[in-house]
Structures are given as C-alpha cells and as structure tokens.
Design an enzyme around this catalytic site. Structure first.
Site, short mmCIF file in Angstrom:
data_model
loop_
_atom_site.label_atom_id
_atom_site.label_comp_id
_atom_site.label_asym_id
_atom_site.label_seq_id
_atom_site.Cartn_x
_atom_site.Cartn_y
_atom_site.Cartn_z
N LYS A 199 1.01 -1.33 0.19
CA LYS A 199 -0.33 -0.61 0.24
C LYS A 199 0.66 1.16 -0.27
O LYS A 199 1.59 1.13 1.12
CB LYS A 199 -1.19 0.40 1.36
CG LYS A 199 -1.69 1.03 1.32
CD LYS A 199 -2.76 1.43 2.45
CE LYS A 199 -3.40 1.96 2.32
NZ LYS A 199 -4.88 2.34 3.81
N LYS A 257 -2.11 -1.32 -3.68
CA LYS A 257 -2.63 -0.27 -3.62
C LYS A 257 -2.18 0.90 -3.49
O LYS A 257 -1.54 1.04 -2.90
CB LYS A 257 -3.96 -0.30 -2.15
CG LYS A 257 -5.20 1.10 -2.23
CD LYS A 257 -5.26 0.12 -0.51
CE LYS A 257 -6.47 1.83 -0.18
NZ LYS A 257 -7.08 1.20 0.50
C1 PBG Z 1 -7.36 2.66 5.85
C2 PBG Z 1 -7.69 3.16 4.00
C3 PBG Z 1 -7.68 4.19 3.15
C4 PBG Z 1 -8.13 3.00 1.87
C5 PBG Z 1 -9.03 1.98 2.23
N1 PBG Z 1 -8.43 2.23 3.58
C6 PBG Z 1 -7.26 4.99 3.22
C7 PBG Z 1 -5.65 5.52 3.86
O1 PBG Z 1 -5.09 4.79 3.81
O2 PBG Z 1 -5.77 6.50 3.99
C8 PBG Z 1 -8.62 4.17 0.82
C9 PBG Z 1 -9.74 3.60 -0.21
C10 PBG Z 1 -9.80 4.76 -0.91
O3 PBG Z 1 -9.59 5.77 -1.28
O4 PBG Z 1 -10.64 4.00 -1.85
N2 PBG Z 1 -8.21 2.52 6.36
#
Ligand code: PBG
Length: 332
Positions: A199, A257
């Site tokens: 991520k 991601k």
């Molecule tokens: C963290 C999380 C995030 C997303 C999914 N889980 C946001 C982040 O890391 O700030 C992002 C999902 C999206 O942007 O559609 N809980």
C-alpha cells in the site's frame, strides 16, 4: 505481409480474441456506513457514492449481491464524539462497523463474502491508522506494536460480528502474523485475511479521507502524512518484500493499492504470489474518471471498463472498485 489487423475486423472476432475477461465475481464493492445520519449522505468528492445508514446499507448490499459482485468491503464512519486516541469504536461490538457487519451477515449469510477494513484511521481523533506513542528518540510516531494490539482486538471483534475476511490496511510491521495468531487462538481459523500488503502513500486517497473523515492534522500530532508506514511510490523492491512477508505471515489474499499508477507492481506481485492477488482502484482513481466524464471529456462507461480490464490484465485476480455494481451487468 503479416496482418495482425485481421483478428480485429469484427466485434465477434474481437470478442473471440479477447485475452482478458472480467467477470462480476472478480469485483468487490467498497461501501461506507455512518453513525448518526438519518438518510444516506452523498460524498461530494465521489459522485454516486454515499455514506449509508445501517438500513440503506442493507438494501444496497443486497442489490450488489444480486448484481453478482464477488464480495463487499465495509468501512465504518463513527460520529466525532465516538472518535478517540486509540480508535476504540472500531473494536467496540456496538461500534458502527461491527453493527453493520452483523446486519449484513444476518441478511446475507454465506451468500457473499463480507470483508471489513481493519484499520484505525476512521476511528481515531487524530486520523492516523494506529496508536500514537514516542520512539526511542522521543519523536511522536505511530507506535507499531501498540497498534498491533488494537488491530488484533479489532479483527476479533469483526470476526465475531460476522466478517468472513478481515483486511488489515495500516501497513504496520507484523500485522498479518499478529492477527492470524489471535484469530487462531480464539478458535477462528475459519476467518480469512486479505492483506493490504503493498500500500503506497498516495495522493489519490484524497476523496476517501473526505468519505470517512480521516484527514490528518486535526490535532497536529504524529505529523501530517502517512509516510512512516505507507510505501514510497518510488519503491518497487520494498513493495515486493512487503508482499512476500505478508504471504509468509499467512495472508490468504494479497492486495496492491492503489491500482492504476501501480500496474507494474500488480504484475510483479501476481508473478510471485502463492495466493490470489487483489488490487484496489481507490477513491481518487474513481473520482478522476467520474469528474472528467461529468465535464464530457471522457466516456464514463468506457473508461470504467477499460481501467478495470487493465488492472485484471496486469495480473489482479480481483479488483476492489466503486464501479463494481455498474460494471457487473455489462460483463460476461
Ligand atoms: C485505511 C484505508 C484507506 C483506504 C482504504 N483503507 C485510506 C488511507 O490509507 O488513507 C483508501 C480507499 C480509497 O481511497 O478508496 N483505512
């Protein structure tokens, strides 16, 4: 002369020759459920996506399952007064996310795959994905091991509420192993782990943070970004290392991601992973297509299908996408 154009001559030939097919079962719909609202609340930066009430979530979930999507990923949005420094509303069985999971499991049983985001940012008053503490040099940081204790409690609560899959997304070291051990010793070896393994710290999360109210910097503690735990866009080897570690720690699925700016990483993780690979087409990826389409600059339907097809072509077995329900009827 070699004539590759021959196999593109008619729609039927192109259909026959297509090397990537996306089916609705490969698509996972992310959904938001909020506490303290009486009506579904539109998310301004994600046109067409709403924060659901518990009731509207039940209806929308049922529709998504009827449309054939492969699973649902649930995010909870507590009210401001339920946020605290450790994100305890995420662990509380009466917290919005756990209650909504229980509703959906009641309604849907095993007819779909219910997934829960296992992360604290929606539930902390400072907006970080973990618990704050001090490092050896006295800096305020997200405390890895204190955060693991919260994640394991949260995963157990989500499993008890009815999640088939818990999805740790905070990029803490050891999160998959810690959650696996906690689930197993609680007799929940039936619950799967979808690891947000790779991520990246992305500018494309912007609309999501409006959607769940997790923007940083409210209290000013712990810094204004997530770069001490999310990956640097520049780094490929580090991403592959995270993927390998999460597989070794027992992840059932690995996720990359965001998706579209990281298709090279999706391909490489797909090549090394012993388990299915998911990719998350995140909020900003959705919103930029929708915004351009609203201005008439691109064709929404075509761009949605092209983007998801490219993610599958890159190697993703499943895609989390806000387009899941609208795409499903158009797929084979
Ligand atoms: C963290 C999380 C995030 C997303 C999914 N889980 C946001 C982040 O890391 O700030 C992002 C999902 C999206 O942007 O559609 N809980």
């Amino acid at each position: 002369m070699i004539r590759p154009r021959r196999s593109r001559a008619t729609p039927a030939l192109r259909r026959l020759a297509a090397q990537t097919r996306v089916s609705p079962a490969q698509l996972i719909l992310p959904m938001f459920v909020a506490d303290g609202i009486a009506e579904p609340k539109p998310i301004a930066s994600m046109p067409g996506v709403v924060q659901h009430t518990r009731d509207s979530l039940r209806k929308a979930a049922e529709e998504a399952v009827r449309a054939g999507v492969g699973g649902l990923m649930l995010f909870g949005v507590p009210t401001a007064e339920h946020k605290d420094s450790t994100g305890s509303a995420g662990v509380d069985p009466d917290g919005i996310l756990n209650r909504a999971l229980a509703d959906l499991r009641d309604d849907l049983g095993d007819a779909t795959v219910l997934m829960a985001d296992t992360c604290l940012d929606e539930f902390t008053d400072h907006g970080h994905c973990g618990v704050l503490g001090a490092d050896g040099a006295g800096r305020t940081v997200v405390d890895n091991d204190a955060t693991l204790a919260q994640y394991t409690a949260m995963a157990l609560a989500q499993a008890a509420a009815g999640a088939h899959v818990v999805a740790p997304s905070g990029m803490m070291d050891g999160q998959v192993g810690a959650i696996r051990a906690a689930l197993d010793s609680a007799g929940r070896d039936d619950v799967l782990i979808l690891a947000y393994a790779v991520k990246y710290a992305s500018a494309f999360y912007g609309p999501f943070r409006e959607a769940v109210g997790s923007s940083l910097g409210v209290s000013g503690e712990g810094g204004g970004d997530r770069r001490t735990y999310q990956l640097d866009t520049a780094n490929r080897r580090e991403g592959l290392r995270e993927a390998r570690l999460d597989a070794e720690e027992g992840a059932d699925f690995l996720m990359v991601k965001p998706a579209m700016s990281y298709l090279d990483i999706v391909r490489e993780v797909a090549d090394l992973s012993p388990v299915p690979v998911f990719a998350y087409q995140i909020s900003g990826e959705y919103s930029m297509i929708v915004a351009a389409a609203e201005r008439g600059w691109i064709d929404r339907d075509a761009a949605a299908l092209e983007s998801v097809t490219s993610i599958v072509r890159a190697g993703a077995d499943s895609v989390l996408t806000y387009f899941a329900v609208e795409l499903a009827p158009r797929l084979g």
